[in-house]
Design a protein around this motif. Structure first.
Motif, PDB file in Angstrom:
ATOM      1  N   TRP A 123      -2.207 -13.963  10.641  1.00 21.98           N
ATOM      2  CA  TRP A 123      -2.935 -13.659   9.393  1.00 21.98           C
ATOM      3  C   TRP A 123      -1.976 -13.690   8.213  1.00 21.98           C
ATOM      4  N   ALA A 131      -3.589 -16.018   5.440  1.00 27.67           N
ATOM      5  CA  ALA A 131      -4.633 -15.322   4.668  1.00 27.67           C
ATOM      6  C   ALA A 131      -4.576 -15.635   3.185  1.00 27.67           C
ATOM      7  N   SER A 190     -14.224  -9.188   6.232  1.00 32.08           N
ATOM      8  CA  SER A 190     -14.251 -10.406   5.426  1.00 32.08           C
ATOM      9  C   SER A 190     -15.581 -10.613   4.725  1.00 32.08           C
TER      10      SER A 190
END
Length: 535
Positions: A270, A274, A306
Protein backbone atom coordinates in the motif's frame (compact mmCIF):
# COMPACT_ATOMS: atom_id res chain seq x y z
CA UNK A 1 -28.10 36.51 5.59
CA UNK A 2 -24.76 36.34 3.95
CA UNK A 3 -24.59 39.84 2.44
CA UNK A 4 -22.10 42.06 4.23
CA UNK A 5 -24.50 44.98 4.18
CA UNK A 6 -26.59 43.18 6.78
CA UNK A 7 -23.54 42.64 9.00
CA UNK A 8 -22.12 46.09 9.44
CA UNK A 9 -22.88 48.08 12.53
CA UNK A 10 -21.35 51.51 12.76
CA UNK A 11 -19.72 51.62 16.17
CA UNK A 12 -17.53 54.23 17.75
CA UNK A 13 -14.88 52.00 19.27
CA UNK A 14 -12.01 54.41 19.72
CA UNK A 15 -12.99 55.30 23.27
CA UNK A 16 -13.12 51.67 24.28
CA UNK A 17 -9.43 51.27 23.53
CA UNK A 18 -8.52 54.22 25.74
CA UNK A 19 -9.36 52.09 28.78
CA UNK A 20 -6.56 49.82 29.96
CA UNK A 21 -7.83 46.58 31.53
CA UNK A 22 -7.75 46.80 35.32
CA UNK A 23 -7.21 43.95 37.74
CA UNK A 24 -10.24 45.27 39.57
CA UNK A 25 -12.40 44.59 36.56
CA UNK A 26 -14.64 41.55 36.97
CA UNK A 27 -16.75 39.51 34.64
CA UNK A 28 -19.72 41.54 35.91
CA UNK A 29 -18.17 44.59 34.28
CA UNK A 30 -17.67 42.58 31.12
CA UNK A 31 -21.30 41.47 31.09
CA UNK A 32 -22.51 45.02 31.72
CA UNK A 33 -20.35 46.16 28.81
CA UNK A 34 -22.05 43.56 26.60
CA UNK A 35 -25.49 44.81 27.63
CA UNK A 36 -24.53 48.42 26.91
CA UNK A 37 -23.14 47.69 23.48
CA UNK A 38 -25.35 48.88 20.58
CA UNK A 39 -26.84 45.81 18.89
CA UNK A 40 -28.29 45.33 15.45
CA UNK A 41 -31.49 43.48 16.20
CA UNK A 42 -31.40 40.95 19.01
CA UNK A 43 -30.75 41.70 22.66
CA UNK A 44 -27.58 39.98 23.84
CA UNK A 45 -28.96 39.27 27.31
CA UNK A 46 -30.64 36.09 26.02
CA UNK A 47 -27.33 34.54 24.97
CA UNK A 48 -25.04 35.39 27.90
CA UNK A 49 -24.36 32.67 30.49
CA UNK A 50 -22.41 33.33 33.68
CA UNK A 51 -21.46 30.58 36.11
CA UNK A 52 -24.55 31.33 38.22
CA UNK A 53 -26.89 30.79 35.27
CA UNK A 54 -28.88 27.54 35.48
CA UNK A 55 -28.06 26.77 31.83
CA UNK A 56 -24.33 27.50 32.15
CA UNK A 57 -23.16 23.90 32.64
CA UNK A 58 -25.37 22.38 29.95
CA UNK A 59 -24.31 25.08 27.49
CA UNK A 60 -20.62 24.54 28.25
CA UNK A 61 -20.81 20.74 28.24
CA UNK A 62 -22.90 20.35 25.09
CA UNK A 63 -20.01 20.77 22.66
CA UNK A 64 -17.24 19.22 24.74
CA UNK A 65 -15.95 16.26 22.71
CA UNK A 66 -13.12 15.05 24.98
CA UNK A 67 -13.70 13.92 28.57
CA UNK A 68 -10.17 15.03 29.47
CA UNK A 69 -11.64 18.53 29.65
CA UNK A 70 -15.15 17.77 30.86
CA UNK A 71 -14.60 18.85 34.45
CA UNK A 72 -11.67 21.16 33.88
CA UNK A 73 -11.02 23.55 36.76
CA UNK A 74 -10.39 26.38 34.30
CA UNK A 75 -13.91 27.14 33.14
CA UNK A 76 -15.00 30.27 31.28
CA UNK A 77 -16.31 33.11 33.42
CA UNK A 78 -18.89 33.81 30.73
CA UNK A 79 -20.26 31.96 27.69
CA UNK A 80 -21.75 33.96 24.83
CA UNK A 81 -23.74 32.17 22.12
CA UNK A 82 -24.20 34.98 19.55
CA UNK A 83 -27.31 35.23 17.42
CA UNK A 84 -25.85 37.85 15.11
CA UNK A 85 -22.54 39.50 14.34
CA UNK A 86 -23.10 42.45 16.68
CA UNK A 87 -22.90 39.99 19.59
CA UNK A 88 -19.47 38.86 18.38
CA UNK A 89 -18.35 42.48 18.01
CA UNK A 90 -19.53 43.24 21.53
CA UNK A 91 -17.69 40.25 22.99
CA UNK A 92 -14.44 41.22 21.26
CA UNK A 93 -14.58 44.89 22.27
CA UNK A 94 -15.69 44.22 25.84
CA UNK A 95 -13.14 41.44 26.35
CA UNK A 96 -10.35 43.84 25.50
CA UNK A 97 -11.76 46.54 27.74
CA UNK A 98 -12.07 44.22 30.75
CA UNK A 99 -9.00 42.01 30.41
CA UNK A 100 -10.71 38.79 29.33
CA UNK A 101 -9.37 36.34 26.78
CA UNK A 102 -11.66 34.92 24.08
CA UNK A 103 -11.86 31.27 23.07
CA UNK A 104 -14.02 30.61 20.01
CA UNK A 105 -15.86 27.31 19.66
CA UNK A 106 -17.76 25.92 16.70
CA UNK A 107 -17.88 22.13 17.06
CA UNK A 108 -15.69 21.63 20.14
CA UNK A 109 -13.44 19.02 18.52
CA UNK A 110 -10.13 20.75 19.28
CA UNK A 111 -8.08 17.76 20.45
CA UNK A 112 -6.57 19.78 23.32
CA UNK A 113 -9.76 21.62 24.29
CA UNK A 114 -8.34 25.05 23.48
CA UNK A 115 -11.75 26.30 22.34
CA UNK A 116 -13.19 26.00 25.86
CA UNK A 117 -10.31 25.63 28.35
CA UNK A 118 -7.78 28.29 29.41
CA UNK A 119 -5.58 29.10 32.41
CA UNK A 120 -6.51 32.80 32.42
CA UNK A 121 -9.82 34.67 32.86
CA UNK A 122 -11.67 33.95 29.64
CA UNK A 123 -14.91 34.00 27.69
CA UNK A 124 -16.17 31.24 25.40
CA UNK A 125 -17.70 32.58 22.22
CA UNK A 126 -19.79 29.57 21.18
CA UNK A 127 -21.01 29.93 17.60
CA UNK A 128 -23.59 27.15 17.87
CA UNK A 129 -26.46 29.49 16.89
CA UNK A 130 -24.67 30.76 13.77
CA UNK A 131 -25.20 27.73 11.54
CA UNK A 132 -27.11 28.92 8.50
CA UNK A 133 -26.15 27.31 5.18
CA UNK A 134 -27.10 28.56 1.72
CA UNK A 135 -26.33 26.35 -1.27
CA UNK A 136 -26.20 27.89 -4.75
CA UNK A 137 -26.43 24.93 -7.14
CA UNK A 138 -26.29 27.08 -10.27
CA UNK A 139 -22.89 28.52 -9.31
CA UNK A 140 -21.68 25.44 -7.39
CA UNK A 141 -21.04 27.49 -4.24
CA UNK A 142 -22.28 27.61 -0.67
CA UNK A 143 -22.12 30.04 2.24
CA UNK A 144 -21.85 28.25 5.57
CA UNK A 145 -21.75 29.96 8.94
CA UNK A 146 -18.89 28.92 11.19
CA UNK A 147 -21.11 27.34 13.85
CA UNK A 148 -22.49 24.74 11.42
CA UNK A 149 -21.04 21.24 11.41
CA UNK A 150 -19.69 19.48 8.35
CA UNK A 151 -22.56 17.01 8.73
CA UNK A 152 -25.04 19.86 8.45
CA UNK A 153 -23.15 21.14 5.40
CA UNK A 154 -23.15 17.74 3.68
CA UNK A 155 -26.85 17.35 4.41
CA UNK A 156 -27.68 20.80 3.00
CA UNK A 157 -25.74 20.10 -0.20
CA UNK A 158 -27.45 16.74 -0.66
CA UNK A 159 -30.89 18.33 -0.33
CA UNK A 160 -30.12 20.57 -3.32
CA UNK A 161 -28.00 18.34 -5.57
CA UNK A 162 -27.07 14.69 -6.07
CA UNK A 163 -23.95 15.55 -8.07
CA UNK A 164 -22.28 18.18 -5.88
CA UNK A 165 -20.16 17.53 -2.81
CA UNK A 166 -17.46 19.12 -0.70
CA UNK A 167 -14.02 17.80 0.30
CA UNK A 168 -14.05 17.92 4.10
CA UNK A 169 -13.77 15.49 7.00
CA UNK A 170 -15.36 12.23 8.05
CA UNK A 171 -16.83 13.03 11.49
CA UNK A 172 -20.16 14.85 10.98
CA UNK A 173 -20.15 16.71 14.32
CA UNK A 174 -16.93 18.61 13.57
CA UNK A 175 -17.52 22.37 13.30
CA UNK A 176 -16.77 24.11 10.01
CA UNK A 177 -15.19 27.10 11.77
CA UNK A 178 -12.14 25.24 13.06
CA UNK A 179 -12.05 22.42 10.51
CA UNK A 180 -11.72 24.66 7.48
CA UNK A 181 -9.37 27.12 9.15
CA UNK A 182 -6.93 24.29 9.94
CA UNK A 183 -7.03 22.52 6.58
CA UNK A 184 -9.64 19.76 6.48
CA UNK A 185 -8.86 16.19 5.37
CA UNK A 186 -11.43 13.87 3.83
CA UNK A 187 -12.06 11.14 1.28
CA UNK A 188 -12.12 13.63 -1.60
CA UNK A 189 -8.72 15.17 -0.85
CA UNK A 190 -6.78 13.28 -3.55
CA UNK A 191 -9.24 14.57 -6.15
CA UNK A 192 -9.93 18.09 -4.85
CA UNK A 193 -7.48 18.87 -2.05
CA UNK A 194 -8.43 20.06 1.42
CA UNK A 195 -11.53 21.89 2.59
CA UNK A 196 -9.36 25.01 2.96
CA UNK A 197 -8.22 24.70 -0.66
CA UNK A 198 -11.84 25.16 -1.70
CA UNK A 199 -12.71 28.26 0.36
CA UNK A 200 -13.24 31.26 -1.93
CA UNK A 201 -14.42 33.95 0.51
CA UNK A 202 -14.98 34.43 4.21
CA UNK A 203 -16.38 36.84 6.76
CA UNK A 204 -14.29 37.56 9.87
CA UNK A 205 -14.63 39.96 12.79
CA UNK A 206 -11.22 41.44 13.55
CA UNK A 207 -9.73 42.77 16.78
CA UNK A 208 -11.25 46.22 16.18
CA UNK A 209 -14.74 44.79 15.73
CA UNK A 210 -14.75 45.28 11.96
CA UNK A 211 -16.60 42.73 9.81
CA UNK A 212 -14.48 41.95 6.79
CA UNK A 213 -14.97 39.90 3.64
CA UNK A 214 -12.13 38.72 1.39
CA UNK A 215 -11.81 42.09 -0.28
CA UNK A 216 -11.95 43.96 3.00
CA UNK A 217 -9.46 41.75 4.86
CA UNK A 218 -6.99 41.57 1.98
CA UNK A 219 -5.26 38.57 0.49
CA UNK A 220 -2.72 38.16 3.31
CA UNK A 221 -5.33 37.62 6.00
CA UNK A 222 -7.50 35.57 3.66
CA UNK A 223 -4.44 33.39 3.03
CA UNK A 224 -3.76 33.02 6.75
CA UNK A 225 -7.19 31.82 7.86
CA UNK A 226 -7.29 28.99 5.29
CA UNK A 227 -5.03 26.52 7.08
CA UNK A 228 -3.30 28.79 9.60
CA UNK A 229 -6.05 28.54 12.22
CA UNK A 230 -8.65 31.28 12.38
CA UNK A 231 -8.53 31.76 16.15
CA UNK A 232 -5.18 33.61 15.96
CA UNK A 233 -6.60 36.36 13.76
CA UNK A 234 -10.21 37.04 14.72
CA UNK A 235 -13.58 35.33 14.81
CA UNK A 236 -14.62 33.70 11.56
CA UNK A 237 -18.35 34.13 10.97
CA UNK A 238 -18.86 32.37 7.64
CA UNK A 239 -17.12 30.67 4.72
CA UNK A 240 -17.93 30.75 1.02
CA UNK A 241 -17.12 27.38 -0.51
CA UNK A 242 -16.52 26.14 -4.01
CA UNK A 243 -18.55 22.93 -4.27
CA UNK A 244 -17.11 20.09 -6.34
CA UNK A 245 -18.71 17.65 -8.80
CA UNK A 246 -19.26 14.07 -7.68
CA UNK A 247 -20.71 11.24 -9.79
CA UNK A 248 -24.19 9.94 -9.10
CA UNK A 249 -22.61 6.61 -8.10
CA UNK A 250 -19.52 6.05 -5.96
CA UNK A 251 -18.09 2.76 -4.71
CA UNK A 252 -16.99 2.06 -1.13
CA UNK A 253 -15.35 -0.78 0.72
CA UNK A 254 -14.06 -1.58 4.22
CA UNK A 255 -11.67 -4.49 3.82
CA UNK A 256 -10.09 -5.91 7.03
CA UNK A 257 -6.86 -7.91 7.13
CA UNK A 258 -5.14 -9.18 10.28
CA UNK A 259 -1.45 -9.91 10.75
CA UNK A 260 -2.26 -13.60 10.21
CA UNK A 261 -3.77 -12.59 6.85
CA UNK A 262 -0.53 -10.94 5.70
CA UNK A 263 -1.50 -7.42 6.79
CA UNK A 264 2.14 -6.36 7.13
CA UNK A 265 2.95 -7.28 3.54
CA UNK A 266 -0.23 -5.66 2.23
CA UNK A 267 0.50 -2.44 4.16
CA UNK A 268 4.01 -2.42 2.71
CA UNK A 269 2.63 -2.64 -0.83
CA UNK A 270 0.00 0.00 0.00
CA UNK A 271 2.83 2.40 0.86
CA UNK A 272 4.24 1.95 -2.65
CA UNK A 273 1.00 2.44 -4.58
CA UNK A 274 -1.62 4.35 -2.54
CA UNK A 275 -0.32 7.80 -3.47
CA UNK A 276 0.05 6.82 -7.13
CA UNK A 277 -3.45 5.46 -7.71
CA UNK A 278 -6.05 7.20 -9.85
CA UNK A 279 -7.06 10.52 -8.23
CA UNK A 280 -10.62 9.27 -7.89
CA UNK A 281 -9.69 6.63 -5.32
CA UNK A 282 -8.71 7.11 -1.71
CA UNK A 283 -7.68 4.08 0.36
CA UNK A 284 -6.74 4.81 3.95
CA UNK A 285 -5.73 2.23 6.55
CA UNK A 286 -7.12 2.08 10.08
CA UNK A 287 -5.15 -0.19 12.42
CA UNK A 288 -6.56 -1.43 15.74
CA UNK A 289 -6.15 -4.35 18.12
CA UNK A 290 -8.59 -7.24 17.82
CA UNK A 291 -8.76 -10.84 19.00
CA UNK A 292 -7.52 -13.25 16.37
CA UNK A 293 -10.21 -15.53 14.98
CA UNK A 294 -7.54 -18.21 14.63
CA UNK A 295 -5.85 -18.19 18.04
CA UNK A 296 -8.11 -15.98 20.16
CA UNK A 297 -5.05 -13.98 21.13
CA UNK A 298 -4.66 -10.27 20.41
CA UNK A 299 -3.57 -9.32 16.93
CA UNK A 300 -3.57 -6.19 14.80
CA UNK A 301 -6.24 -5.66 12.19
CA UNK A 302 -5.68 -3.24 9.32
CA UNK A 303 -8.90 -2.14 7.66
CA UNK A 304 -8.53 -0.69 4.19
CA UNK A 305 -11.25 1.97 3.98
CA UNK A 306 -11.95 3.34 0.54
CA UNK A 307 -14.20 5.54 -1.55
CA UNK A 308 -13.94 5.59 -5.35
CA UNK A 309 -15.56 8.23 -7.54
CA UNK A 310 -17.14 5.80 -9.95
CA UNK A 311 -18.75 2.39 -10.30
CA UNK A 312 -17.47 -1.01 -9.23
CA UNK A 313 -16.96 -2.07 -12.86
CA UNK A 314 -14.25 0.58 -13.15
CA UNK A 315 -12.79 0.03 -9.68
CA UNK A 316 -12.07 -3.70 -9.80
CA UNK A 317 -9.81 -3.64 -12.90
CA UNK A 318 -8.02 -0.62 -11.44
CA UNK A 319 -7.35 -2.50 -8.19
CA UNK A 320 -6.34 -5.73 -9.95
CA UNK A 321 -3.79 -3.81 -11.96
CA UNK A 322 -2.30 -1.58 -9.27
CA UNK A 323 -2.97 -3.31 -5.93
CA UNK A 324 -3.74 -7.01 -6.49
CA UNK A 325 -2.18 -7.88 -3.11
CA UNK A 326 -5.29 -6.60 -1.36
CA UNK A 327 -7.40 -9.30 -3.02
CA UNK A 328 -10.43 -7.06 -3.49
CA UNK A 329 -13.39 -8.59 -5.35
CA UNK A 330 -16.80 -7.22 -6.39
CA UNK A 331 -18.53 -8.72 -3.36
CA UNK A 332 -16.39 -6.56 -1.07
CA UNK A 333 -17.68 -3.36 -2.69
CA UNK A 334 -20.90 -1.40 -2.47
CA UNK A 335 -22.19 1.20 -4.89
CA UNK A 336 -24.09 4.17 -3.45
CA UNK A 337 -24.57 7.92 -3.74
CA UNK A 338 -21.89 10.29 -2.50
CA UNK A 339 -24.03 11.43 0.44
CA UNK A 340 -24.62 7.80 1.46
CA UNK A 341 -20.83 7.27 1.34
CA UNK A 342 -20.53 10.11 3.87
CA UNK A 343 -22.76 8.13 6.25
CA UNK A 344 -20.88 4.90 5.47
CA UNK A 345 -17.46 6.37 6.24
CA UNK A 346 -18.76 7.97 9.43
CA UNK A 347 -19.81 4.55 10.69
CA UNK A 348 -23.58 4.81 10.41
CA UNK A 349 -25.56 1.67 9.71
CA UNK A 350 -26.68 0.93 6.17
CA UNK A 351 -30.04 2.44 5.31
CA UNK A 352 -30.00 5.20 7.91
CA UNK A 353 -31.56 8.49 6.90
CA UNK A 354 -29.27 11.38 6.04
CA UNK A 355 -31.06 13.20 8.87
CA UNK A 356 -28.48 11.66 11.23
CA UNK A 357 -25.97 14.16 9.83
CA UNK A 358 -27.88 16.87 11.69
CA UNK A 359 -27.03 15.29 15.05
CA UNK A 360 -24.37 17.48 16.66
CA UNK A 361 -23.36 14.94 19.29
CA UNK A 362 -20.72 12.22 18.99
CA UNK A 363 -21.82 9.02 17.25
CA UNK A 364 -20.43 6.64 19.88
CA UNK A 365 -20.50 8.74 23.02
CA UNK A 366 -17.60 10.49 24.71
CA UNK A 367 -14.29 9.17 26.00
CA UNK A 368 -10.99 10.49 27.28
CA UNK A 369 -8.80 11.03 24.25
CA UNK A 370 -5.27 11.97 23.13
CA UNK A 371 -3.90 12.12 19.58
CA UNK A 372 -0.71 12.91 17.68
CA UNK A 373 0.26 13.11 14.01
CA UNK A 374 3.12 12.56 11.56
CA UNK A 375 3.98 12.71 7.87
CA UNK A 376 5.82 9.96 5.98
CA UNK A 377 8.09 10.68 3.00
CA UNK A 378 9.70 7.24 2.55
CA UNK A 379 7.97 3.87 2.98
CA UNK A 380 8.24 2.39 6.46
CA UNK A 381 10.23 -0.86 6.09
CA UNK A 382 8.73 -4.15 7.25
CA UNK A 383 11.01 -4.15 10.28
CA UNK A 384 9.52 -0.79 11.27
CA UNK A 385 5.99 -2.12 11.00
CA UNK A 386 6.91 -5.31 12.88
CA UNK A 387 8.25 -3.21 15.73
CA UNK A 388 5.00 -1.22 15.85
CA UNK A 389 2.69 -4.19 16.43
CA UNK A 390 3.79 -5.08 20.01
CA UNK A 391 2.72 -1.63 21.18
CA UNK A 392 -0.86 -2.57 20.27
CA UNK A 393 -0.75 -5.50 22.70
CA UNK A 394 -0.22 -3.32 25.75
CA UNK A 395 -3.17 -2.71 28.07
CA UNK A 396 -3.42 0.98 27.23
CA UNK A 397 -3.89 0.21 23.52
CA UNK A 398 -7.24 -1.52 23.91
CA UNK A 399 -8.99 1.44 22.22
CA UNK A 400 -6.04 2.85 20.29
CA UNK A 401 -5.65 3.28 16.55
CA UNK A 402 -3.06 4.23 13.98
CA UNK A 403 -4.41 5.64 10.74
CA UNK A 404 -2.54 6.04 7.43
CA UNK A 405 -4.05 8.52 4.93
CA UNK A 406 -2.52 8.56 1.44
CA UNK A 407 -1.32 11.59 -0.46
CA UNK A 408 -0.63 11.99 -4.16
CA UNK A 409 -2.77 13.36 -7.01
CA UNK A 410 -4.21 16.82 -6.19
CA UNK A 411 -2.32 17.01 -2.88
CA UNK A 412 0.97 16.86 -4.79
CA UNK A 413 -0.07 19.55 -7.26
CA UNK A 414 -0.78 22.39 -4.81
CA UNK A 415 2.19 24.49 -3.73
CA UNK A 416 3.33 24.34 -0.09
CA UNK A 417 2.81 28.09 0.14
CA UNK A 418 -0.58 28.31 -1.62
CA UNK A 419 -2.21 28.37 1.83
CA UNK A 420 -0.54 28.02 5.27
CA UNK A 421 -1.07 24.24 5.28
CA UNK A 422 2.36 23.15 3.94
CA UNK A 423 2.20 19.35 3.85
CA UNK A 424 2.08 18.70 0.12
CA UNK A 425 4.41 17.12 -2.46
CA UNK A 426 6.93 14.66 -1.09
CA UNK A 427 4.65 13.12 1.51
CA UNK A 428 3.39 9.67 0.62
CA UNK A 429 0.96 9.53 3.54
CA UNK A 430 -0.11 11.12 6.80
CA UNK A 431 -0.39 9.33 10.15
CA UNK A 432 -2.85 9.97 12.95
CA UNK A 433 -2.29 8.19 16.26
CA UNK A 434 -5.10 8.10 18.78
CA UNK A 435 -5.83 6.51 22.13
CA UNK A 436 -9.06 6.69 24.12
CA UNK A 437 -10.13 5.33 27.47
CA UNK A 438 -13.09 5.36 29.86
CA UNK A 439 -11.35 5.11 33.25
CA UNK A 440 -11.42 8.31 35.28
CA UNK A 441 -8.53 9.75 37.21
CA UNK A 442 -5.03 11.09 36.75
CA UNK A 443 -3.40 7.65 36.89
CA UNK A 444 -5.37 6.33 33.91
CA UNK A 445 -4.77 9.55 32.00
CA UNK A 446 -1.02 9.39 32.60
CA UNK A 447 -0.77 5.74 31.56
CA UNK A 448 -2.55 6.32 28.24
CA UNK A 449 -0.74 9.56 27.46
CA UNK A 450 2.58 7.84 28.26
CA UNK A 451 1.63 5.01 25.89
CA UNK A 452 0.94 7.30 22.92
CA UNK A 453 4.11 9.25 23.62
CA UNK A 454 6.12 6.00 23.53
CA UNK A 455 4.41 5.10 20.25
CA UNK A 456 5.28 8.53 18.88
CA UNK A 457 8.88 8.15 20.05
CA UNK A 458 9.16 4.73 18.39
CA UNK A 459 7.95 6.12 15.05
CA UNK A 460 10.51 8.95 14.99
CA UNK A 461 12.93 6.98 12.83
CA UNK A 462 10.36 6.48 10.08
CA UNK A 463 8.71 9.90 9.66
CA UNK A 464 9.52 13.40 8.42
CA UNK A 465 12.45 15.23 9.98
CA UNK A 466 13.69 18.82 10.32
CA UNK A 467 10.99 19.53 11.24
CA UNK A 468 9.09 16.47 12.33
CA UNK A 469 5.85 17.74 10.83
CA UNK A 470 2.40 17.77 12.45
CA UNK A 471 -1.16 18.65 11.42
CA UNK A 472 -2.86 21.59 13.12
CA UNK A 473 -6.31 19.99 13.15
CA UNK A 474 -4.88 17.10 15.17
CA UNK A 475 -3.78 19.54 17.83
CA UNK A 476 -0.96 18.30 20.07
CA UNK A 477 0.42 20.46 22.88
CA UNK A 478 3.30 18.00 23.38
CA UNK A 479 5.12 19.55 20.41
CA UNK A 480 5.42 22.95 22.11
CA UNK A 481 3.28 25.67 23.68
CA UNK A 482 3.19 29.40 24.21
CA UNK A 483 3.44 30.73 27.73
CA UNK A 484 0.40 32.18 29.49
CA UNK A 485 1.33 35.72 28.57
CA UNK A 486 3.14 36.94 25.48
CA UNK A 487 5.31 34.50 23.58
CA UNK A 488 8.30 35.35 21.40
CA UNK A 489 8.40 34.30 17.78
CA UNK A 490 11.39 32.07 18.50
CA UNK A 491 9.58 30.26 21.32
CA UNK A 492 6.47 29.75 19.20
CA UNK A 493 8.64 28.45 16.34
CA UNK A 494 9.23 25.28 18.36
CA UNK A 495 5.70 24.14 17.50
CA UNK A 496 4.95 26.55 14.65
CA UNK A 497 7.49 25.13 12.21
CA UNK A 498 6.07 21.64 12.75
CA UNK A 499 2.56 22.70 11.77
CA UNK A 500 3.42 25.29 9.13
CA UNK A 501 7.07 24.84 8.06
CA UNK A 502 8.25 27.89 6.10
CA UNK A 503 4.77 29.42 6.16
CA UNK A 504 5.09 30.16 9.88
CA UNK A 505 7.00 33.39 9.34
CA UNK A 506 4.40 34.73 6.93
CA UNK A 507 1.65 33.84 9.41
CA UNK A 508 3.50 35.82 12.10
CA UNK A 509 3.79 38.79 9.73
CA UNK A 510 0.04 38.69 9.04
CA UNK A 511 -0.59 38.46 12.79
CA UNK A 512 1.62 41.50 13.37
CA UNK A 513 -0.43 43.46 10.88
CA UNK A 514 -3.94 42.52 12.00
CA UNK A 515 -3.54 41.86 15.77
CA UNK A 516 -0.29 43.52 16.86
CA UNK A 517 -1.12 43.45 20.59
CA UNK A 518 -1.84 39.69 20.44
CA UNK A 519 -5.39 39.82 21.77
CA UNK A 520 -6.43 36.62 20.00
CA UNK A 521 -4.13 34.13 21.64
CA UNK A 522 -4.00 30.63 23.08
CA UNK A 523 -1.43 27.95 23.87
CA UNK A 524 -0.64 27.50 20.18
CA UNK A 525 -1.66 30.80 18.58
CA UNK A 526 0.45 32.66 16.05
CA UNK A 527 2.52 35.38 17.79
CA UNK A 528 3.14 38.85 16.32
CA UNK A 529 6.75 39.48 15.34
CA UNK A 530 6.97 42.77 17.22
CA UNK A 531 6.64 40.95 20.53
CA UNK A 532 9.93 39.18 19.90
CA UNK A 533 11.72 38.97 23.22
CA UNK A 534 8.87 40.57 25.18
CA UNK A 535 7.90 38.70 28.33
Amino acid sequence: MMHLSSYFTVVAISLLFSFAPSSADTHENFVQCLYNYPHNTTSISKVVYTQTNSSYSSTLDFSIQNLRFYNASSKPLVIVTPLDVSHIQAAIICSQRHGMQIRTRSGGHDYEGLSYVAEVPFVVLDLINLREIKVDVENSTAWVQAGATIGELYYSISQKSKTLGFPAGVCPSVGTGGHFSGGGYGFLMRKYGLAADNVIDAHIVDVKGNVLDREGMGEDLFWAIRGGGGASFGVIVAWKLKLVPVPSTVTVFNFPRTLEQNATEIIHKWQLVANKLDEGIMIRINMVRVNSSQSGKPTVQATFESMYLGGVDELIPLMQKSFPELGLVREDCTEMSWIDSVLYMAGFKSGQSTDVLLNRTQLNGLSFFKAKSDYVRDPIPDVGLQGLWPLFYEDEAESAYVQFTPYGARMDEISESEIPFPHRSGNIFHIQYGVSWQEKGDEALQRHVDWIRRLYSYMEAYVSKSPRAAYLNYRDLDIGVNNNGYTSYSQASIWGLKYFKNNFNRLARVKTKVDPLNFFRNEQSIPPLMLKGRK
